[in-house]
Every structure is written in C-alpha cells, then in structure tokens.
Design a protein around this motif. Structure first.
Motif, PDB file in Angstrom:
ATOM      1  N   UNK A  89       0.816  -1.209   0.000  1.00 46.48           N
ATOM      2  CA  UNK A  89       0.000   0.000   0.000  1.00 46.48           C
ATOM      3  C   UNK A  89       0.854   1.264   0.000  1.00 46.48           C
ATOM      4  N   UNK A  90       2.151   1.149   0.256  1.00 44.09           N
ATOM      5  CA  UNK A  90       3.034   2.320   0.281  1.00 44.09           C
ATOM      6  C   UNK A  90       4.094   2.168  -0.806  1.00 44.09           C
ATOM      7  N   UNK A  91       4.795   3.250  -1.153  1.00 39.53           N
ATOM      8  CA  UNK A  91       5.805   3.169  -2.212  1.00 39.53           C
ATOM      9  C   UNK A  91       6.863   2.099  -1.929  1.00 39.53           C
ATOM     10  N   UNK A  92       7.397   1.559  -3.006  1.00 38.83           N
ATOM     11  CA  UNK A  92       8.387   0.482  -2.925  1.00 38.83           C
ATOM     12  C   UNK A  92       9.675   0.922  -3.600  1.00 38.83           C
ATOM     13  N   UNK A  93      10.804   0.663  -2.926  1.00 35.64           N
ATOM     14  CA  UNK A  93      12.131   0.849  -3.523  1.00 35.64           C
ATOM     15  C   UNK A  93      12.764  -0.528  -3.650  1.00 35.64           C
ATOM     16  N   UNK A  94      13.164  -0.868  -4.858  1.00 37.66           N
ATOM     17  CA  UNK A  94      13.797  -2.155  -5.120  1.00 37.66           C
ATOM     18  C   UNK A  94      15.222  -1.925  -5.605  1.00 37.66           C
ATOM     19  N   UNK A  95      16.176  -2.547  -4.925  1.00 33.29           N
ATOM     20  CA  UNK A  95      17.593  -2.421  -5.275  1.00 33.29           C
ATOM     21  C   UNK A  95      18.092  -3.767  -5.786  1.00 33.29           C
ATOM     22  N   UNK A  96      18.740  -3.744  -6.939  1.00 33.14           N
ATOM     23  CA  UNK A  96      19.275  -4.969  -7.534  1.00 33.14           C
ATOM     24  C   UNK A  96      20.775  -4.843  -7.693  1.00 33.14           C
ATOM     25  N   UNK A 104      27.991  -4.433   2.108  1.00 33.49           N
ATOM     26  CA  UNK A 104      28.517  -4.622   3.457  1.00 33.49           C
ATOM     27  C   UNK A 104      29.561  -3.587   3.849  1.00 33.49           C
ATOM     28  N   UNK A 105      29.836  -2.621   2.983  1.00 32.74           N
ATOM     29  CA  UNK A 105      30.876  -1.636   3.253  1.00 32.74           C
ATOM     30  C   UNK A 105      30.276  -0.270   3.550  1.00 32.74           C
ATOM     31  N   UNK A 106      30.900   0.441   4.513  1.00 34.80           N
ATOM     32  CA  UNK A 106      30.491   1.820   4.786  1.00 34.80           C
ATOM     33  C   UNK A 106      31.279   2.803   3.934  1.00 34.80           C
ATOM     34  N   UNK A 107      32.329   2.345   3.264  1.00 32.01           N
ATOM     35  CA  UNK A 107      33.187   3.217   2.468  1.00 32.01           C
ATOM     36  C   UNK A 107      32.984   3.041   0.971  1.00 32.01           C
ATOM     37  N   UNK A 108      32.784   1.827   0.528  1.00 30.41           N
ATOM     38  CA  UNK A 108      32.746   1.535  -0.896  1.00 30.41           C
ATOM     39  C   UNK A 108      31.317   1.252  -1.366  1.00 30.41           C
ATOM     40  N   UNK A 109      30.923   1.929  -2.455  1.00 28.24           N
ATOM     41  CA  UNK A 109      29.612   1.692  -3.045  1.00 28.24           C
ATOM     42  C   UNK A 109      29.605   0.380  -3.834  1.00 28.24           C
ATOM     43  N   UNK A 110      28.476  -0.297  -3.785  1.00 27.14           N
ATOM     44  CA  UNK A 110      28.235  -1.476  -4.607  1.00 27.14           C
ATOM     45  C   UNK A 110      27.353  -1.059  -5.778  1.00 27.14           C
ATOM     46  N   UNK A 111      27.768  -1.396  -6.984  1.00 29.92           N
ATOM     47  CA  UNK A 111      26.987  -1.050  -8.179  1.00 29.92           C
ATOM     48  C   UNK A 111      25.608  -1.689  -8.107  1.00 29.92           C
ATOM     49  N   UNK A 112      24.591  -0.925  -8.514  1.00 24.18           N
ATOM     50  CA  UNK A 112      23.236  -1.450  -8.422  1.00 24.18           C
ATOM     51  C   UNK A 112      22.306  -0.754  -9.413  1.00 24.18           C
ATOM     52  N   UNK A 113      21.105  -1.295  -9.516  1.00 27.25           N
ATOM     53  CA  UNK A 113      20.010  -0.683 -10.254  1.00 27.25           C
ATOM     54  C   UNK A 113      18.893  -0.411  -9.255  1.00 27.25           C
ATOM     55  N   UNK A 114      18.283   0.760  -9.346  1.00 21.86           N
ATOM     56  CA  UNK A 114      17.218   1.147  -8.418  1.00 21.86           C
ATOM     57  C   UNK A 114      15.902   1.314  -9.170  1.00 21.86           C
ATOM     58  N   UNK A 115      14.847   0.711  -8.626  1.00 25.96           N
ATOM     59  CA  UNK A 115      13.486   0.900  -9.138  1.00 25.96           C
ATOM     60  C   UNK A 115      12.632   1.477  -8.021  1.00 25.96           C
ATOM     61  N   UNK A 116      11.791   2.431  -8.355  1.00 30.59           N
ATOM     62  CA  UNK A 116      10.823   2.988  -7.409  1.00 30.59           C
ATOM     63  C   UNK A 116       9.447   2.872  -8.053  1.00 30.59           C
ATOM     64  N   UNK A 117       8.513   2.229  -7.360  1.00 26.79           N
ATOM     65  CA  UNK A 117       7.191   2.023  -7.943  1.00 26.79           C
ATOM     66  C   UNK A 117       6.141   1.927  -6.842  1.00 26.79           C
TER      67      UNK A 117
END
Length: 287
Positions: A89-96, A104-117
């Motif tokens: 019933x509320x907005x959804x954020x999906x990370x792939x 698992x890192x606080x310093x290094x970003x992990x590449x991803x795709x983001x969907x909001x629907x």
C-alpha cells in the motif's frame, strides 16, 4: 528550490577573526563528514583553517548499471514488480545488485540498479544506475561486516545522475539519498522530520522523508524511511563555498555534531563547552 539551513549560528574567535557563518547538520553529511578529506575545519588552538588534501573519489559505474550488466533477468524483474504492487500500500524501492555482490561496506559503493514504484506513475523510477553502501555508526554496527550481513542496516544510495525520489523536497534532483533502517525508532525519525519541516518552514532546510518498503535483490528488508542526504547543495544546505586559493573570512562552514570526532587522528574538530550550562532532568539529576 533553494533552501538554506541555519540550525545554529556560532561565533568562534581565532587570531582576532570571527567565524560567523555556520550550518549544523541534521544527521550525517556527505561532503562535510569529519573523516572526509575534502572538509575544511578549525582546531581549538589559534591556528589557521586547515585545508585537507583531496582524495580520489570512487567511480561507481564507469558504464551505467543495467539489469543485463548485473545478470538480472528483466522479464523476471517486471513480474516481481507486478506481484509486489498487488501486495503493498506504500511506495516500494527495489535495489538490484550482481548475484555475488554484498552491500557490506560503509566506504565503498556497490553497483546497483534502483526501481521505485507503487506510487504516482510520474514518480516511478525504472532501472536507474546507481551505487549503494551501508551508512551509519552504531546503527551500522560500526562497520562489523558479520553484523551488517546478519541485521538490517541503513543505506545511502548515490545515482549516476541527479534524480528526484518520490517528489521529495519539491521535486529537487540530487544524486545522494538515504534509507534509514526499520527499527524501534523509525517512526520517531519520521515524526522528527515532520516537526522540523513545520518549525523551520520553506526557507530552512530539514530533510523531507517518506516511509517505503525496501527490497534488495527481491528480498524484503522492511519499512524504511527514505530521506535526503544532508550535504552542501543548492537544494539542501545552501552555503557558500570558497574558490581555490581564497584566504578571506567570507566562507560558509558546515559543522557536524560528531560523537566520534576524536576516534581518528586525521579528524579536525572543535570542542564546545556550552558555557558550562547545566540541565536538571525530570528525575532531579543535574548534569
């Protein structure tokens, strides 16, 4: 829309010069973290402002991340989104992320795709290239990977391109966004943001927010608070930045209240004694 935060105005006398332009962060900053090598800070002694050397920023995606580049099946993703829409019933954020990549890192970003629907169609985001990393100190178990992987933690998303999420902050487009984890104080965070926006009004910055359901690689993480990264930005903390080589005093300073400022010898910080004020709590204890 430009908004300016002046949550605290400080005066620090140094070598006869007075620092009169300060901004206090609500949360953690991206550009002014105490550990950031890009920050400018002052020490408690009568020394000049120290400019730290620049560090090399991580290139998250040399090429835009896609379902295909992350070995995800687009048809399966669309089927997943259709199923989740019918259950929420509320907005959804999906990370792939890629199958073997762990966030698992606080310093290094992990590449991803983001969907909001599961929101107004004009606010939906489809297959946006980004990076994601763990955010926080105690809330992120101080970087303990085993604890991070075993528990829910807050995240920071950084898109390749400036993007708005769910219409927050009057549709302002920025790269960095924050997801505060589902925890006992989640509703407190949401209420605090609402109070802040009401009290401070449109002329001062207080993070906008929205409760969402978060999925990572189609696994439900819980209810999270999507909010804005506190950072120097015309759409967020709008303070002046000095040009390279500038030596005068008309400079905006972005300060963070940091319980961990002394933990790293490279940090630069000032200590406040709050004029030795005392407070007596409801139990009669004076501090």
């Amino acid at each position: 829309m430009k908004r300016r935060i002046i949550a605290a105005v400080c005066a620090v006398v140094m070598m006869g010069a007075m620092l009169t332009s300060c901004a206090k962060e609500t949360g953690e900053s991206s550009k002014a973290e105490s550990s950031s090598a890009e920050s400018q800070a002052v020490t408690t002694t009568a020394e000049p402002v120290v400019t730290l050397p620049a560090t090399t920023k991580q290139v998250i995606n040399s090429e835009p991340a896609t379902y295909e580049s992350l070995s995800a099946d687009k048809a399966e993703k669309e089927s997943f989104k259709k199923k989740i829409r019918s259950e929420n019933k509320i907005p959804v954020i999906s990370v792939t992320t890629a199958p073997d990549d762990m966030i698992a890192s606080r310093e290094k970003y992990t590449s991803c795709v983001v969907d909001v629907f599961n929101c107004d169609e004009k606010l939906e985001i489809n297959e946006a290239s980004a990076g994601i990393k763990v955010r926080g100190n105690s809330s992120a178990y101080y970087g303990d990977v085993s604890q991070i992987l075993a528990n829910k933690v807050p995240y920071r998303i950084k898109f390749d391109k400036k993007t708005n999420m769910l219409g927050l902050n009057n549709g302002a487009e920025c790269k960095s966004w924050v997801l505060l984890k589902s925890d006992w104080d989640l509703i407190r965070n949401d209420i605090a943001f609402r109070f802040g926006r009401t009290i401070m009004g449109d002329s001062n910055f207080c993070s906008d927010g929205q409760l969402v359901h978060l999925y990572v690689n189609e696994e439900f993480q819980g209810v999270y608070e999507l909010c804005e990264q506190c950072q120097i930005n015309p759409n967020r903390v709008d303070i002046s930045e000095p040009a390279e080589g500038y030596t005068d005093t008309d400079i905006g300073y972005y300060l963070e209240l940091d319980n961990y400022a002394t933990s790293d010898e490279d940090n630069h910080y000032i200590s406040m004694d709050y004029e030795n004020a005392t407070v007596t709590d409801i139990n009669g204890e004076t501090r």
